[in-house]
Structure formats: C-alpha cells, structure tokens
Scaffold this motif. Structure first.
Motif, PDB file in Angstrom:
ATOM      1  N   ARG A  29      78.714 -38.893 -36.668  1.00  9.36           N
ATOM      2  CA  ARG A  29      80.148 -39.186 -36.606  1.00  9.36           C
ATOM      3  C   ARG A  29      80.953 -37.927 -36.297  1.00  9.36           C
ATOM      4  O   ARG A  29      81.911 -37.972 -35.507  1.00  9.36           O
ATOM      5  N   ALA A  30      80.585 -36.830 -36.921  1.00  9.89           N
ATOM      6  CA  ALA A  30      81.301 -35.578 -36.668  1.00  9.89           C
ATOM      7  C   ALA A  30      81.147 -35.151 -35.213  1.00  9.89           C
ATOM      8  O   ALA A  30      82.109 -34.698 -34.575  1.00  9.89           O
ATOM      9  N   PHE A  58      88.872 -38.350 -39.923  1.00 12.40           N
ATOM     10  CA  PHE A  58      87.944 -37.587 -40.765  1.00 12.40           C
ATOM     11  C   PHE A  58      87.726 -38.295 -42.105  1.00 12.40           C
ATOM     12  O   PHE A  58      86.596 -38.366 -42.607  1.00 12.40           O
ATOM     13  N   LEU A  63      84.136 -37.445 -44.085  1.00 11.13           N
ATOM     14  CA  LEU A  63      83.936 -35.999 -43.982  1.00 11.13           C
ATOM     15  C   LEU A  63      84.503 -35.230 -45.169  1.00 11.13           C
ATOM     16  O   LEU A  63      84.037 -34.122 -45.467  1.00 11.13           O
ATOM     17  N   VAL A  85      78.116 -30.338 -39.778  1.00 10.10           N
ATOM     18  CA  VAL A  85      79.398 -30.953 -39.468  1.00 10.10           C
ATOM     19  C   VAL A  85      80.406 -29.884 -39.054  1.00 10.10           C
ATOM     20  O   VAL A  85      81.145 -30.043 -38.076  1.00 10.10           O
ATOM     21  N   LEU A  89      82.336 -29.705 -35.335  1.00 14.14           N
ATOM     22  CA  LEU A  89      83.789 -29.735 -35.159  1.00 14.14           C
ATOM     23  C   LEU A  89      84.294 -28.436 -34.530  1.00 14.14           C
ATOM     24  O   LEU A  89      85.215 -28.451 -33.708  1.00 14.14           O
ATOM     25  N   TYR A 100      89.337 -27.791 -41.071  1.00 17.19           N
ATOM     26  CA  TYR A 100      88.547 -28.763 -41.840  1.00 17.19           C
ATOM     27  C   TYR A 100      87.586 -28.055 -42.778  1.00 17.19           C
ATOM     28  O   TYR A 100      87.520 -28.355 -43.985  1.00 17.19           O
ATOM     29  N   THR A 101      86.820 -27.125 -42.239  1.00 14.34           N
ATOM     30  CA  THR A 101      85.747 -26.501 -43.007  1.00 14.34           C
ATOM     31  C   THR A 101      86.268 -25.736 -44.209  1.00 14.34           C
ATOM     32  O   THR A 101      85.756 -25.880 -45.327  1.00 14.34           O
TER      33      THR A 101
END
Length: 418
Positions: A29-30, A58, A63, A85, A89, A100-101
């Motif tokens: 998905r990522a 997300f 996620l 992931v 991204l 995100y991370t």
C-alpha cells in the motif's frame, strides 16, 4: 477513529480496524501511495506539508498504526516493516516521506519507555503521530496541583501539522539555584500550538517541520521522565514496554532505531533520483552525438555507478534493520550501548552512499535543464542537502557518535582515560 469504537479481542486488547492486514500488504500500500506523490511535490512544498487527502489515505492504509501496540488497536508490525514504508514514501516524495516517518516513528519510543497508565491515554486514538526533538528547549516547572508546566518554542518538529502529540526535552527549573535537570515529556495536541514558520529552507520544504509553542502547557507526571534523553536510554535492564507487551522490539536500542529512519529515507530519496535519471536516459539524447543516453557509454557508466551505490545502501539499511530486530530478540542485555552505536555507524555509511550517488553521479550529469527549479532531481538534491544539515546527521552522527562508539568499544572514558 477512536479505539472506543473498535471491538476487543479475546484477551481484552483493542482490535485494529483491519485485523487481517499483513506486513507485506501494508508495504504494498505504501508503494502504491508513493506513486501518487511524485506529481504533487510542488504543491506539497507550497503548502509546507502533505495534503489532507494524503493524510487520510495514509490513515486508511494503516500507516499510522504500524508501530502502535496491538493492545491499543495498532498493528505492531515492527521496525523492518516501518523502515520499508519510510523508504517507499521517501522515494515518491522526500518531504512527504520525511514528515510521515518522523511523525509516526515515535510510537516505538512511547510503547517502549512509558508505563501502562500513560500508554493507555496516549494511544487511545489508535492512529499516532508525534514529532520528537532531541535538543532541550524551554523550561519545565512543577504545577501546584502536580505534574508539570511547560513553556517554550520547540523548532524542527517534523510531522507537526497532523500530530496527535509532541515529544520533547526540556530543563527543569531548580528553585534552589542548582544545576538544571533534563525532562523528557510527551504532550497531547491541545497543550501546544503550531507556529507558521516552515517552508523557507533550501529543501524538505514540504516536510511539515514547523515549530510548536508551549505557553503554560500542562503535562501529568506519568507523561514525563526525569533525567532521561531519548537517544541515551539504557535498555539492557528491560523497559516498561517490553514488560507490558512482551514484544522484544519495545526494548530495543533507541539511538539506532532513530537513525534507521534517516537512513531509510536517504535510500528512498536516492532511488527517486535514480528513477528520474532513468527517465532521462530513455528520453534525452547526448549533446554531441545525439544518441539516446541509454546507448551512450558515459551515461551507462554514470547510471551504473549510481545504481550500484544505491543498491548497496539499500541492502545495508535492510540488513541493519534486521540486525536491530535480531538483537532485540536476544533479550534486554544484548542491546548494549556498543551495539546501538555500531548500528548507528552503519546508518552513517548508508546515508553517505546514498548522498554520494546523487551528488557525485546523477546531479552533475543530468543536464542543466533537468536541474532547474522544480525538476525532480533538483528537488531531491535540495532535500538530501537539507537532510545533511540536520544536526543529528550532519554533526552528531559523523563525529560525536562515531567517537563514542570507539570509546565504548575500547573501554576508554570520555576524557581519554581508561
């Protein structure tokens, strides 16, 4: 979605929205979502954070629950899955990957270091996003009714626009005039405000790395850890999270886990640059011979050199993540400061390899029209340059952490005496 609306499992834990979701599927998905980010990089930079519909995508993909414990509605998929992931991204959009991370990663620290009473409140929403800064900022003082009052402005809070919490370090005011002490704390979103001060940097303009401001923010006692720094926690005697969840990864080395994030992002960014360069190889011709670049020996050499370096960096960061998990599985005593620092040095080399592939081979040979403002390789070059301006990556990792690893290995005190 609140965990209050989610069904409980047989052992009383909260079931995640998709109990059957697998590690492989969340990575897939990522990767699919990353493909949608490439064409939105300019708008992400303009906004200074990724779009609300990306945030919602997300969340739907799970996620924000990858590292959240199962008992609180998370997937508890572990570090190796999370780093894949992050890499995916970062390959699609460095700013989005960074935001995100550095927002979602700190579920690991919370689930490791805080006691059950705190975790029950912190993870009550299921999805978890919390920037974390490591430089002590502002001041903390005791509240008359208990807990702490926080004041100060904390810069570089990547992930702040959609954050549910914030993790910071501050100093405790000593009423008797003694030396200030360190306080690690986590604050819910309603205790701080977002400052509109991001986007004027060279790169990572869309990473949502705004400052957050506390003006009398209230923190309960169980949301704070005195005399504790996130990157220097001794986990060899076990952690609250390990005892609570029984998952060895909630007792792993904190420094190396944070640096695995940066290394995974660096690899993803470099892969994005290689993707863009490959498109140029297929579509552009050389200046003098007017042959397609893919058929030219020089471009073949430059592409091959960069591709090999990036593949090596990817292999190294995946192996480092695997070693991190395996060391956790050996038990608390295995994750010594030496092992934590050794994995940190691997991350250092991964970042160097990824960077040198881009700035040494891809950027100089892409052509001036391909490195104009807004072009993909130009943007990645700016983003990776800014990654290196991060104090942890540009200063502490190549100097302080490297020296500390050697000192720990040889049993030498910081001043040089054994």
């Amino acid at each position: 979605m609140s965990t209050a609306t989610l069904p409980a499992t047989a052992d009383g834990a909260v079931a995640p929205p998709e109990p059957g979701l697998t590690r492989e599927e969340v990575v897939r998905r990522a990767e699919a979502l990353a493909g949608t980010l490439v064409d939105r990089q300019a708008e992400t930079e303009e906004r200074t954070f990724y779009a609300p519909d990306t945030h919602e995508a997300f969340a739907r993909a799970g996620l924000y629950r990858i590292l959240v414990p199962r008992r609180y509605g998370g997937h508890e998929f572990g570090v190796e899955t999370f780093m894949r992931v992050a890499q995916a991204l970062g390959r699609g959009c460095p700013s989005t990957g960074w935001m995100y991370t550095l927002g979602a990663a700190h579920a690991l620290a919370v689930a490791s270091l805080f006691e059950e009473s705190a975790q029950e409140e912190i993870f009550a929403g299921g999805d978890f996003i919390s920037p974390a800064t490591i430089t002590p900022t502002g001041r903390a003082r005791r509240a008359p009714e208990g807990g702490w009052i926080i004041d100060g402005t904390f810069p570089y809070c990547s992930g702040a626009p959609y954050a549910t919490h914030f993790i910071g370090h501050t100093t405790i005011e000593d009423e008797d005039g003694g030396e200030p002490r360190l306080l690690l704390f986590i604050a819910p979103r309603d205790q701080w405000t977002l400052v509109d001060d991001w986007g004027r940097q060279l790169g990572l303009k869309g990473s949502g790395s705004h400052s957050v401001r506390f003006e009398g923010g209230r923190i309960p006692d169980h949301f704070a850890l005195e005399d504790t720094h996130l990157s220097e926690v001794d986990v060899t005697r076990g952690t609250p999270g390990l005892r609570l969840h029984g998952n060895p990864e909630y007792g792993g080395g904190p420094l190396s886990s944070m640096l695995l994030e940066s290394a995974s992002l660096a690899v993803g960014m470099a892969q994005g640059a290689l993707d863009a360069y490959e498109e140029l190889m297929r579509s552009r011709t050389t200046i003098f011979t007017q042959v397609v670049r893919a058929e030219d020996p020089d471009y073949q050499l430059w592409y091959g050199q960069a591709a090999g370096m990036i593949a090596t960096a990817e292999a190294a960061v995946h192996e480092a993540a695997r070693q991190w998990s395996l060391t956790c599985a050996e038990g608390p005593g295995a994750f010594t400061r030496e092992k934590d620092l050794r994995l940190a040095t691997v991350c250092r080399e991964v970042i160097k390899l990824a960077w040198h592939a881009v700035e040494g081979h891809l950027f100089p040979t892409a052509g001036s029209s391909s490195v104009r403002s807004g072009q993909r390789i130009e943007r990645i070059w700016r983003d990776m340059s800014t990654l290196h301006s991060h104090a942890g990556i540009g200063v502490l990792l190549p100097s302080v952490a490297t020296r500390e690893y050697a000192r720990v290995r040889f049993g030498v005190a910081e001043g040089g005496d054994a």
